[in-house]
Design an enzyme around this catalytic site. Structure first.
Site, PDB file in Angstrom:
ATOM      1  N   SER A 288      48.532  42.732  33.986  1.00  0.00           N
ATOM      2  CA  SER A 288      48.113  41.822  35.053  1.00  0.00           C
ATOM      3  C   SER A 288      47.727  40.441  34.540  1.00  0.00           C
ATOM      4  O   SER A 288      47.414  40.243  33.369  1.00  0.00           O
ATOM      5  CB  SER A 288      46.930  42.465  35.767  1.00  0.00           C
ATOM      6  OG  SER A 288      45.974  41.521  36.124  1.00  0.00           O
TER       7      SER A 288
ATOM      8  N   ARG B 147      45.088  38.927  35.664  1.00  0.00           N
ATOM      9  CA  ARG B 147      43.679  38.723  36.039  1.00  0.00           C
ATOM     10  C   ARG B 147      42.907  38.023  34.925  1.00  0.00           C
ATOM     11  O   ARG B 147      42.771  38.537  33.820  1.00  0.00           O
ATOM     12  CB  ARG B 147      43.029  40.061  36.427  1.00  0.00           C
ATOM     13  CG  ARG B 147      42.953  41.076  35.337  1.00  0.00           C
ATOM     14  CD  ARG B 147      42.544  42.447  35.891  1.00  0.00           C
ATOM     15  NE  ARG B 147      43.618  43.024  36.695  1.00  0.00           N
ATOM     16  CZ  ARG B 147      43.850  44.314  36.822  1.00  0.00           C
ATOM     17  NH1 ARG B 147      43.073  45.189  36.225  1.00  0.00           N
ATOM     18  NH2 ARG B 147      44.857  44.760  37.551  1.00  0.00           N
TER      19      ARG B 147
ATOM     20  N   ASP C 242      46.010  40.348  50.123  1.00  0.00           N
ATOM     21  CA  ASP C 242      46.777  41.600  50.107  1.00  0.00           C
ATOM     22  C   ASP C 242      46.169  42.670  49.199  1.00  0.00           C
ATOM     23  O   ASP C 242      46.453  43.849  49.353  1.00  0.00           O
ATOM     24  CB  ASP C 242      48.227  41.331  49.677  1.00  0.00           C
ATOM     25  CG  ASP C 242      48.315  40.590  48.354  1.00  0.00           C
ATOM     26  OD1 ASP C 242      47.265  40.290  47.758  1.00  0.00           O
ATOM     27  OD2 ASP C 242      49.445  40.278  47.902  1.00  0.00           O
TER      28      ASP C 242
END
Ligand code: MIC
Ligand code: SF4
Length: 642
Positions: free
Chosen positions: A534, A536, A64
């Site tokens: 985030s 990440r 996505d």
């Protein structure tokens, strides 16, 4: 003593430790989700663990984030992810099927289960009564391999809702109100558990907007009860079988209670560049707007889009505004195609983008120079939109629609429109064609890795003495978008650490990479809440690759802290926060780690000739991982009996 919902779920999944605030606990994970931007690393890590098939009840791999495909890179990643999912027993949600959190809520989320996702907005699942937690990729890979998830037992805060939202005030305003009160640090180490009479006035997607953006509070998770509304939502998804009722015991105890009367709320807006910079919309009325975007995992539900369509019926997008809609999922896109809302939006002049993260992570639809952009998203960090000097504001779909009509920031209550009353469809436009089940015979699947996929670098064990320069000193609330930004230029490099490391800190210090290379690594000094945002893990892996050995900060965000430890970067907190002022960029530090087993680490500022008192932000397991150079070498050593 009775239990709240969060504790009930933790208790049912507890495999290690005691449910005492601040203790390290480990819980069993029922479901995992990954998305492509973090997922390629997750599956490389899973492969490194040497496990053949996932051990969870359900694991799903979504594509996505990286769907722009400006070169071969993203397309390569998609094929790698698809083949890896098929081989390892993971469902694969194809690009175009929607945003991971929205699709997971629709098709897989189930009350009472635990969900670990390699994305910070995984707590969206709390809207359906799951204990859903965001984590770094390696933690998710471990959960897929059947390992429990380790975390610090959070404080549980009850958010008691009363009343009912007034017209043109919506779920987004509830979470913006919490951000206004508590700030982006206010939720660190906490789970927000919603209760009270107001809960029943909110549908599952509205609840999910609130739990989604609990991530911006820094919270470990957020959760709603599972009740009649949850049942109705699952029924409309033809998943009644997944329903279980979940409510807090009447005598449940909480560490703290926050009260919100929904009836008192007004439309709110978060100003640039932080989600907690919240004021009433009324205060900014009249500000000219250049673009409006409706979408993201926070506000792209059917209700959100139907509300906007209702407000735009028979109207035109203001000539000075560029408006875009990003439906959260293909299911929603199908529904609005069949019920006429899409026609209203297209007729009004709204641009329709693919069901994906899109502009939320800077993949297209960047604002113009110095532009004002109103977005129904969850983050407005500096530069995230792709335009560094743009002003990004976070709003509800109602406030977004008002600006589309008037061309300026407008309180939606003042337009004189009929309020929209959303009714859940009997049955959503269910179509799982773009969710591919795993292969029945894994041996027949070959994992395809294109040239964009590079093996991840491994770290060396911790040394007794580490000497180096402070390569950068930053302030409070530094996000992972500052450390390693998203956007169309950088995201496609997520599977290639040597390449992506060139962008570390590029938003705030374009010279950082050159300095880090020249000095052969060094240290980072941060303020409060270092690494928020985030999940990440690239924000830890890339600095590790550049030779960063330790981060000294006033405090850390939960996920980034875990990522640093997972990749062997030593996290140190100042014992006296004023010592932050005693280090400058360019100072040479010497770190003595010989006492780390006793949580004793000594830091000398050689340049200034002083000692800096610090504590390693580690528990016992963390110490072992740091000594080994990170979680992968730690696990490998463990297997070799070292
Ligand atoms: C985000 O919203 O910042 C992201 C992009 O979804 C990240 C994950 C990532 O960086 O890939 C998140 O929220 O964890
Ligand atoms: Fe995607 Fe934005 Fe949600 Fe992150 S916050 S998962 S980028 S939609």
């Amino acid at each position: 003593m009775g239990l709240g919902i969060a504790k009930k779920i933790i208790k049912a999944h507890l495999v290690e430790g005691e449910m005492k605030k601040g203790e390290t606990i480990a819980i069993k994970i029922d479901q995992t989700l990954t998305q492509d931007a973090t997922g390629t690393m997750v599956y490389l890590e899973f492969m490194a663990l040497g496990v053949d098939r996932v051990k969870t009840q359900l694991s799903v791999s979504y594509v996505d984030h990286n769907t722009l495909q400006t070169t071969f890179r993203n397309a390569d990643d998609h094929i790698f992810l698809q083949t890896a999912a098929s081989k390892f027993g993971v469902y694969f949600s194809r690009p175009g099927n929607g945003i991971c959190h929205q699709v997971h809520l629709e098709r897989f989320g189930a009350p009472g289960k635990t969900l670990l996702g390699s994305d910070s907005h995984t707590p969206t699942g709390g809207g359906i009564g799951m204990l859903a937690i965001g984590a770094g990729g390696l933690d998710v890979a471990l959960a897929m391999a059947g390992e429990p998830f380790y975390l610090t037992m959070p404080e549980i805060v009850k958010v008691e809702l009363s009343g009912k939202l007034p017209p043109f005030v919506s779920a987004k305003d509830v979470i913006l109100e919490l951000l206004r009160r508590l700030t982006v640090k206010g939720g660190v180490g906490k789970i927000f558990e919603y209760g009270g009479d107001g809960v029943k006035t909110l549908s599952v997607p509205e609840r999910a907007t609130i739990t989604n953006m609990g991530a911006e509070l820094g919270a470990t998770s957020s959760i709603f009860p599972s009740d009649e509304n949850t049942y109705q939502f699952l029924k409309a998804q033809k998943r009644e079988r997944d329903f279980v009722e979940l409510e807090a015991d009447p005598d449940a105890e909480y560490d703290d209670i926050i009260k919100i009367n929904l009836s008192d709320l007004v439309p709110l807006i978060a100003k640039p560049h932080m989600p907690d910079n919240v004021v009433p919309v009324e205060e900014l009325e009249g500000t000219k707007v250049h673009q409006v975007a409706i979408g993201s995992c926070t506000n792209s539900s059917l209700k959100d889009i139907m509300t906007v369509a209702h407000m735009l019926k028979g109207k035109r997008v203001h000539p000075n505004v560029s408006a875009a809609l990003v439906p959260g999922s293909r299911q929603i896109l199908k529904e609005i195609s069949r019920n006429g809302a899409l026609e209203i939006l297209v007729s009004a002049g709204v641009r329709i983008l693919e069901s994906a993260c899109g502009p939320c992570i800077g993949m297209g639809f960047a604002p113009p120079s110095k532009g004002v952009s109103l977005r129904t998203f969850n983050r407005n960090f500096l530069g995230r939109s792709g335009t560094k000097d743009a002003s990004v504001y976070l709003v509800s779909p109602e406030t977004a629609a008002a600006a589309i009509i008037t061309g300026e920031i407008t309180d939606p209550r003042k337009l004189g429109l009929e309020p929209y009353v959303f009714e859940l469809p009997e049955e959503f436009a269910i179509d799982d064609q773009m969710i591919l089940p795993p292969a029945p015979i894994p041996e027949q699947v070959e994992i395809i890795m294109g040239p964009n996929i590079k093996p991840f670098p491994e770290n060396e064990p911790l040394k007794d003495k580490i000497k180096g320069e402070v390569l950068i000193k930053v302030g409070d609330d530094i996000t992972t978008d500052h450390i390693l930004r998203g956007g169309a230029e950088v995201l496609p490099l997520r599977s290639n650490i040597p390449e992506i490391s060139k962008y570390v800190f590029s938003v705030i210090d374009p010279d950082f990479y050159r300095r880090a290379k020249e000095k052969g690594g060094g240290f980072i000094v941060g303020g409060e809440n270092y690494g928020q945002g985030s999940s990440r893990e690239h924000a830890a892996i890339a600095p590790m690759y550049l030779g960063i050995k330790a981060v000294l900060a006033k405090s850390f965000s939960r996920i980034h802290l875990a990522n640093l430890v997972n990749f062997g970067i030593l996290p140190l907190v100042f014992e006296n926060k004023e010592d932050y002022d005693k280090i400058d960029q360019g100072d040479v530090l010497e770190i003595d780690t010989t006492g780390i087993d006793k949580f004793d680490v000594k830091v000398k500022n050689i340049t200034k000739g002083i000692e800096i008192k610090v504590k390693p932000k580690l528990d016992e397991r963390g110490v072992k991982m740091i000594k080994a150079g990170g979680v992968l070498p730690y696990i490998k050593n463990k297997r070799r009996g070292k």
